[in-house]
Motif scaffolding. Sequence first.
Motif, PDB file in Angstrom:
ATOM      1  N   UNK A  79       0.847  -1.196   0.000  1.00 53.29           N
ATOM      2  CA  UNK A  79       0.000   0.000   0.000  1.00 53.29           C
ATOM      3  C   UNK A  79       0.879   1.241   0.000  1.00 53.29           C
ATOM      4  N   UNK A  80       0.520   2.222  -0.805  1.00 53.79           N
ATOM      5  CA  UNK A  80       1.224   3.509  -0.800  1.00 53.79           C
ATOM      6  C   UNK A  80       0.211   4.632  -0.777  1.00 53.79           C
ATOM      7  N   UNK A  81       0.457   5.610   0.078  1.00 54.30           N
ATOM      8  CA  UNK A  81      -0.453   6.733   0.188  1.00 54.30           C
ATOM      9  C   UNK A  81      -0.249   7.484   1.475  1.00 54.30           C
ATOM     10  N   UNK A 125       1.538  15.535  -2.122  1.00 56.27           N
ATOM     11  CA  UNK A 125       0.243  15.901  -2.709  1.00 56.27           C
ATOM     12  C   UNK A 125      -0.248  14.809  -3.652  1.00 56.27           C
ATOM     13  N   UNK A 126      -1.573  14.639  -3.709  1.00 54.19           N
ATOM     14  CA  UNK A 126      -2.221  13.608  -4.519  1.00 54.19           C
ATOM     15  C   UNK A 126      -3.358  14.234  -5.325  1.00 54.19           C
ATOM     16  N   UNK A 156      -8.748   7.139 -13.101  1.00 51.01           N
ATOM     17  CA  UNK A 156      -8.264   5.922 -13.742  1.00 51.01           C
ATOM     18  C   UNK A 156      -6.745   5.856 -13.733  1.00 51.01           C
ATOM     19  N   UNK A 157      -6.107   6.824 -13.124  1.00 53.45           N
ATOM     20  CA  UNK A 157      -4.661   6.982 -13.248  1.00 53.45           C
ATOM     21  C   UNK A 157      -3.922   6.707 -11.942  1.00 53.45           C
ATOM     22  N   UNK A 158      -4.506   5.870 -11.087  1.00 54.91           N
ATOM     23  CA  UNK A 158      -3.777   5.379  -9.929  1.00 54.91           C
ATOM     24  C   UNK A 158      -4.018   6.103  -8.629  1.00 54.91           C
ATOM     25  N   UNK A 159      -4.927   7.084  -8.607  1.00 52.39           N
ATOM     26  CA  UNK A 159      -5.154   7.862  -7.390  1.00 52.39           C
ATOM     27  C   UNK A 159      -6.560   7.639  -6.839  1.00 52.39           C
ATOM     28  N   UNK A 160      -6.659   7.570  -5.519  1.00 57.68           N
ATOM     29  CA  UNK A 160      -7.958   7.580  -4.851  1.00 57.68           C
ATOM     30  C   UNK A 160      -7.838   8.373  -3.565  1.00 57.68           C
ATOM     31  N   UNK A 171      -1.837   6.330  -4.024  1.00 63.77           N
ATOM     32  CA  UNK A 171      -1.327   6.448  -5.394  1.00 63.77           C
ATOM     33  C   UNK A 171      -1.013   5.083  -6.006  1.00 63.77           C
ATOM     34  N   UNK A 172      -1.793   4.074  -5.610  1.00 63.84           N
ATOM     35  CA  UNK A 172      -1.692   2.772  -6.252  1.00 63.84           C
ATOM     36  C   UNK A 172      -3.078   2.265  -6.606  1.00 63.84           C
TER      37      UNK A 172
END
Length: 595
Positions: free
Chosen positions: A52-54, A86-87, A311-315, A333-334
């Motif tokens: 997990x990354x974030x 930042x995300x 759709x580009x890896x961010x939530x 960011x995964x």
Amino acid sequence: MKTFKVLLMAGVYCAFLISVSCAQNKSGSVNLDLHIDKAKQFLDGLEKEKDFSGQAYISYKGKTLLNKGYGYADRENQISNNKNTAFDIGSLTKLYTKAAIIKLIEQGKLTLDESLDNIFKSVPTDKTKITVQQLLEMSSGLPEYVPGAHGDFDRISKENARTAILNHKLNFEPGTANEYSNSGYTVLAMIIEERSKLSYQDFIMKYIVPKDISIHGFYSDDHWEENKVAIGYDMLSHGKRNSPVYWPEPEWGIMGAGGLVTSAEGVSQWLEAIKGGKVLDKKHTALFDQLQLKNPTPRGTTALIRAGGSSYGFTSSIADYPIEQLAVVVSSNTGKFNVPEEVFRNLLSWLIRGEGLEQDNNSVRTQSQNSGGNASPKEAKLNEFLEVISEGNLTSYVKNNFSESFISDHGLEGHVEFLKTIREREGGFEVLETLENRMGFLKVLVGSKKTNENYALEIEFVTSPPFKIDGIGLSPFGGDVINKVVEGNSSEGFSPVENKLMEFLQALSGNESELKKYISDNFERGFLERHEGVDGHYNFLKNFSGGFNDDVELVDLDDNSITINSKLKKNNQVLKITLKISDVDNKITSLGISD
């Protein structure tokens, strides 16, 4: 026919809720027995065992309990996420758009009941009386996405976007229903520009984001530093580095609905600024609260729970319990994780209950398993539906349990015949697993008692008591597009649009020259020209190189359009594909692929 729109794009409203267990002291304030150590252990384990990354940010009664980064912001250069990274926050941007509209109301430049024909020129007749409030509450009937926009980065002008949205057929008469609409928030961004005479981005940064909170901005803003903004992984990629630093500034395909960038702490600080009166005055802060979509807890308090992503890896997800003064924000960011379900729900459970969610907590209990009578209204309706499919008076059931509009769509006899067909062919169903559970919608995996086949059963509900059924869909869980049963539309053969979809999916698996030839031969001329010809379409479709798995789920089908959910072969990401064809030569006139 009532159809289902599975809301997988940036920003679904999450219908789950972890209720709080608390005690009131003599002063009436609320105290929570939080399990912060267990929440930290859960996230640490997720980082170590599942990559997990974030970020996670938790605050309680104004005190920060957790503010930490996990995993890598940049895997190649081994730059770790930290509390300041930042995300892309996806549809959480809509909260800021809502605040901006209310700021215009505070400034006397707009009213909630103002209609589109009083704001814009040349509004189509059926859209003239759509109000600002209906746009905010997603009851306008406008489409889910901006028609013709292929994705977050598709170049489309404000005028073309407005024309496409307002010329599109309404999904329902304004004010009569609720349906998630990104395009409605794009119209709100247009209203902000029209009435403020500023760009949407400038208005947000000048009036809505206080200067004393963590850094905020939009894609490609000059102040972003490469090593301080996360790169999105394990989903689609855009540009030389899949980061908001390098992405183009938000286009009118997502303006107002997405495009903001900040940290988890930044989101929480902004909500605190809203509640503290730093953005809106007291009267209009109350209006902001009134217009929020909140989930009631058993205690009678409310929790704002939202999720956004791309759709580009961010939530990004947020749970805000205002009375309890608890806020939880997670950004990631995964694309390996569905944050609202896989991470966020479990984090809230560990924090508030001191234990994680078991596998069967996500499954709907059947009536025999739930004799205690604790089923939710949707679960109870599902149980009734399953019982009547096995045995029972179908005519009486439809009359008493289907909404008037749903009965009107197909007629009483049409509904009864459909249910009879299911009963005769399947002999009833058993619930195996809950696939999706949100406001007004329940999707479960069911097994046939007669054929042993598995199906995805979708039920749409009216969101107020007595929660009547407003739509039903049944499709094989796996298999090809044609092996389907959708109410009002069963077929033995292939329709032109189904053939075109299967040709398209096959073309995606080909090489560059094969895909370009397919685009040239099968895309309608005007559709080609609107998106820079064959090369423009190819540059979009190469994001899906390798194609999709054979297992698909039918979402919607009519004479000229089809929508399915399917998984990319390269990473198993579930995406929604909508394809429309001309009724003259069957060429593709519109194509959308989104999460």
